[in-house]
Design an enzyme around this catalytic site. Structure first.
Site, short mmCIF file in Angstrom:
data_model
loop_
_atom_site.label_atom_id
_atom_site.label_comp_id
_atom_site.label_asym_id
_atom_site.label_seq_id
_atom_site.Cartn_x
_atom_site.Cartn_y
_atom_site.Cartn_z
N THR A 201 0.74 -1.38 -0.07
CA THR A 201 0.07 0.07 0.02
C THR A 201 0.88 1.45 0.05
OG1 THR A 201 0.08 -0.16 2.38
CG2 THR A 201 -1.86 -1.00 1.36
N GLY B 295 3.54 -3.06 8.16
CA GLY B 295 3.97 -3.50 9.68
C GLY B 295 5.51 -3.74 9.76
N GLU C 59 -6.79 -6.17 4.40
CA GLU C 59 -7.00 -7.18 3.64
C GLU C 59 -8.29 -7.51 2.94
OE1 GLU C 59 -4.83 -9.44 3.25
OE2 GLU C 59 -3.38 -8.81 5.20
#
Lengths: 661, 661
Positions: free
Chosen positions: B139, B178, B421
């Site tokens: 992203t 992350g 997701e």
């Protein structure tokens, strides 16, 4: 200025400034509000770190500094009007709360209202000069809503003319009062009064808890912060455990009830007197709901106008996400709700002011209705807003989850309104009690007045909780007056349904109380329908006050969307009661889609009209100029984890790990 | 043990341990799970401070320490089975997330799946020995759901046989991965591949971002943490800006697509291959929903059994709040939902395992259905759970707002599942696409198989989206099979309604794409109804596997409550479609009240059966022993603001304030 958001503003069909004036209550009010706000945002003393970058202790520290600053500045500027103070503080606090909030909101007003003249002379100067900083300690660890359950005791000792205060159990420890943990040196403690061997119920006592010069806790006092919470990080909500704490007899607030030096208890003349404050605060919360939802919609709608994503037509550039029907369906009904609640908040304030005039002249006649209305509307508006903020947040995709969006802050600071000042379900049941009582009066032939008078009509019309094929469906789904009617009938039917449920339970030989508890689901539903009716009605009535054609038109569209969206969400009620036919419910769905398209060009202008200053909104997504991404990057880079390139954990754990494998 | 909660357990009508075994998948699984969990909670190395007492940096530090520790311990214990690792980590993490989560969940699996043999030999040993710690950077700040919109470029330079990576705009900065901010020294970067002047769409590249020995960012790399979020404080979600970063040609993952040394692009053989991972993760999320809701219900129901408040009958002691009908109505449908989602999660896992076997043998036939189902169920279960957690939190009154309740943590850690997701609305529309396609196939006479085969039946029965007075209402509201039917018909009707809306839009000369967007509300509603049907159906089918009579009985009651509660909440659909009559909808409300009373004695036992260890729950309100207040006091006293009696802000601001007034 981002070109997308500029274009949105150019496309608006109405004058934003005029709508802002309507929301403020007139152009001069807008002007004054902006003057006060500019005192804050042009003041370098209010420049500060984003609280999200600070530790809890630093946040509290910054909040105390700000509280002290505001006191000095307000005096310096000579701002003394409560509404202006409120406006100034709101601007300074942004999405957060005041560390010393309860000193102003509860401690001082309670002294004003419940001190006898001698007490006033002693305590008010101390509190107004902040020698004494106080809080209001009512709730206990094991006791919230039900005041009679409080366990703290105050036992009078005539030998020394003192009260002895105790927390007899763990569950009796005072818990939650704001400012109690670290800030206050005094607390008004609610305790069960015992004198001459008899209990006299709850009374209020001024209890010194910290030394006025060293700020150390006094003997017998265990006081502290209750620890981190979901939000309210600026506020030191506290605990207080009292172990044989002695205070002079004169520290009981004695304007009404008294204990004489010999221990004789003197009853208060009336019990209705503290009623008004509750009503006032609950009415204020309705306005807070409107404001929190308006902020959230501002952020989500502005961001949706600059965010491009996915595709509607292949090969074309990614559209603004506000062009997706699903996005409009999430946000525009909430925008309509924000407007509805704003007008309901205005109504509540006006009504409160009118009725308090009456109360001061001893006329309590309208208080029960306002009490019931404020309880239900507090619950109705806070629940709707609570879930609405989260819809706004999630409609911003991943970035809504970043603290830079402000939406997490708005949520965590708002959500306690569902619980405090009367837990929402309990509030709904209080309103239901009034509705059922009124229903029974109507059924007994009594003519009701005020907002529940529809229960007379309903009785008259003999509405049945079943579809009456014979009743001609005359509802016009494009006519607000007609929709107000249909909401009214729904409320009447659901009140009747709840009342009948109680009746049936009683017939099964249940006690009055069990019958009530076994009908509680229906009672909450009835209250909810009643509040929903009131909101639709007040929104519709507000339109009558608006002369500007363009604004009237866009607000009418919003009001219609609000009413029809509520019908879709509760279509079962309207079908079940035969208020609408199946084809009408299908038409409502189609009509909603048309209204969404109709509102689309005005969406940004409608949130602009709330006129929430960027500094108050504090959201990179909701910026007026729409320049989201640059500022998000800047915000992230300045966050504390980036103060070093390499975090110490690399040297402590990650590097050593390699050699251990 | 608190006597109230002890009594609750004595009143249960079934064997809790047996139900736990069913939830675990057998007694031996329960045993093994507990063994693994005890490895964590009996291990002094895992004793730690409540993360809520720490700063962001300290929380991250503690999480990295724990990640490193878990790696060593799992090797020491020889735990290698993925499910056992999952169980161990879940226990160690409690309500929080793993700092290095993406190294395991995305970086390693992507290397495994997309490296060619030579790449595997190089990268896997490095990643498995944690020389290389990696993340998956997909992203970007301006791009989430729509992968084709990603802007990062990787341009091949045949002169040096390198790729040159760039972030050409602010919106192209990689955002959210992350472990990217501080932890990782490598990232798999998704970028638009350009070679020989042509674009070839998204491909994956291994990009070194930090020096492997000093951990300093490499030249051309701007990397850091994206700043504080609603939750996920343990995780350094990061940003990555690439400025002419050169990587060798061999760093493109080349198992499928390739770029030859001269720059020639070689297409991958199939595009379906990454499909499966998404399906797997979404299926896992269904299980996460069940687990988050189970935890929340455990906390709220246990606390409601020890909390006494207000009064039902005057003069009697304050009742347990679980005795209030409104409290039961909030919590028991959620308890039923937690069970429903648990069984749906089990089903998804089994189905995934079965179908992946087929896929490995080249049979993709069932993948589209599973893909559609996992998308919709991911959205359906996460939305329900998301609001359900908050209902649980608010049902605990003020104390739910304290971090000591764990409910704020559970919420903020869970809520991103609605977005990541696959954003939920997008997921619902993906499922809708499959449903509409299937509907059209059925209408064209094609025989459908699998879970959508009901669209054939519906076609056969010529269900109309209007009440068919002629259709005999044969629904038995006490019979689950009959309720499954009625949910199925509702889904069929809403799919048809959505398909017809598209048709009507097309007839108004709208393009296919605009017709789709203008029907999106109906499409989401259809997907929602489809998922709801699937959940009711799977819950009902699960009952058939349960032989223990007592457990069968209580789970049947839960399933019935689940189904009837859904009908009440969507009664408009059922009435509108003529699936239920008005008297039946009224009966449903009455029946729900009876089911609540019926479940009341088993409520605590039903949450006990989830068997969530106190250390994992980490909630003072949800403690197994019910000793809530003592531990809340202890927790508060140990919180950081109480480390000194007098906070420095007193000396800095409050004391000086007095002299300034």
């Amino acid at each position: 200025m981002n070109p997308d958001i500029m274009k949105e503003r150019q496309n608006a069909t109405f004058n934003v400034e005029k709508l802002t004036n309507i929301l403020d209550g007139g152009p001069e009010k807008t002007k004054r509000r902006r003057e006060i706000e500019s005192l804050v945002f042009s003041d370098p003393d209010f420049h500060e770190e984003d609280p999200n970058f600070l530790s809890r202790s630093e946040r509290y520290d910054q909040a105390v500094r700000k509280s002290a600053q505001m006191i000095l500045k307000l005096r310096e500027y000579g701002i003394a009007d409560p509404e202006e103070i409120y406006c100034y503080k709101k601007m300074a606090q942004g999405n957060h709360h005041e560390a010393m909030g309860l000193h102003f909101a509860m401690f001082l007003p309670t002294l004003h209202n419940q001190c006898d003249p001698q007490q006033s002379r002693k305590w008010l100067p101390l509190a107004e000069s902040f020698q004494v900083i106080g809080t209001y300690a009512q709730t206990e660890m094991g006791h919230g809503t039900h005041l009679r359950g409080l366990e703290t005791t105050a036992t009078y000792d005539p030998a020394t003319q003192e009260f002895v205060l105790n927390s007899p159990t763990v569950s009796s420890i005072k818990w939650w009062p704001g400012g109690l943990g670290k800030t206050s040196n005094h607390a008004i403690v609610l305790a069960q009064l015992y004198t001459q061997g008899n209990g006299h119920g709850l009374h209020a006592f001024i209890v010194p808890i910290r030394d006025m010069s060293t700020h150390e806790p006094l003997p017998g006092i265990v006081v502290g912060d209750i620890g981190p919470k979901f939000g309210f990080n600026e506020v030191d909500n506290g605990f207080l455990k009292l172990d044989n704490v002695r205070i002079p007899r004169e520290n009981m607030l004695m304007k009404y009830a008294k204990v004489e030096p010999d221990g004789t208890y003197v009853k208060p003349p009336s019990s209705k007197l503290t009623y008004g404050t509750m009503v006032f605060i609950r009415s204020l919360i309705v306005g807070e709901s409107a404001s929190a939802l308006a902020k959230s919609c501002t952020i989500a709608i502005r961001y949706s106008s600059v965010r491009h994503q996915s595709e509607i037509r292949p090969g074309e550039p990614e559209p603004q996400i506000l062009d997706y029907q699903t996005q409009q369906y999430k946000l525009f009904p909430l925008l309509a709700t924000a407007y509805a609640f704003t007008f309901v908040g205005q109504y509540m304030k006006q009504t409160y002011n009118r009725i308090s005039g009456d109360i001061n002249e001893g006329d309590f006649s309208e208080l029960p209705e306002l009490h019931a209305l404020s309880a239900g509307l507090k619950a109705f508006t806070t629940w709707e807003t609570n879930s609405g903020i989260e819809v706004c947040r999630m409609s911003c995709g991943g970035h809504g989850y970043s603290r830079s969006s402000a939406l997490p802050d708005i949520y965590v600071e708002f959500t306690p309104t569902c619980t405090y000042e009367g837990e929402n379900t309990v509030m709904m049941l209080q309103t239901a009690r009034y509705l059922v009582k009124s229903y029974r009066q109507a059924k007994a032939g009594q003519q009701l007045s005020g907002i529940v008078s529809y229960l007379n009509e309903a009785e008259h019309q003999r509405v049945q909780p079943q579809p009456v094929a014979a009743r001609p469906t005359v509802v016009n789904i494009n006519d607000l007056a007609s929709l107000v009617e249909v909401y009214k009938l729904r409320a009447a039917i659901l009140v009747e349904l709840a009342a009948k449920s109680i009746q049936q339970e009683l017939q099964r030989r249940k006690s009055q109380e069990d019958a009530w508890n076994n009908s509680a689901i229906d009672l909450v539903r009835a209250s909810d329908a009643h509040c929903h009716y009131v909101v639709v009605k007040l929104f519709t009535e507000k339109l009558g006050e608006i002369s500007d054609t363009a604004i009237h038109s866009v607000l009418s569209t919003l009001a219609l969307l609000y009413a029809l969206h509520g019908i879709t969400n509760h279509s079962g009620d309207f079908l079940q009661d035969g208020l609408l036919s199946v084809p009408q419910v299908l038409q409502v769905s189609v009509r909603i889609k048309e209204l969404l398209s109709q509102l689309r060009p005005n969406a940004v202008a409608l949130v602009d009209a709330f006129d929430t200053h960027d500094k108050k909104l504090n959201s990179v997504l909701g910026r007026y100029d729409g320049n989201v991404y640059e500022h998000m990057f800047e915000w992230a880079r300045s966050s504390p984890l980036n103060s070093t390139e390499v975090h110490e954990s690399f040297h402590k754990y990650l590097k050593p790990l390699r050699s251990k494998l």
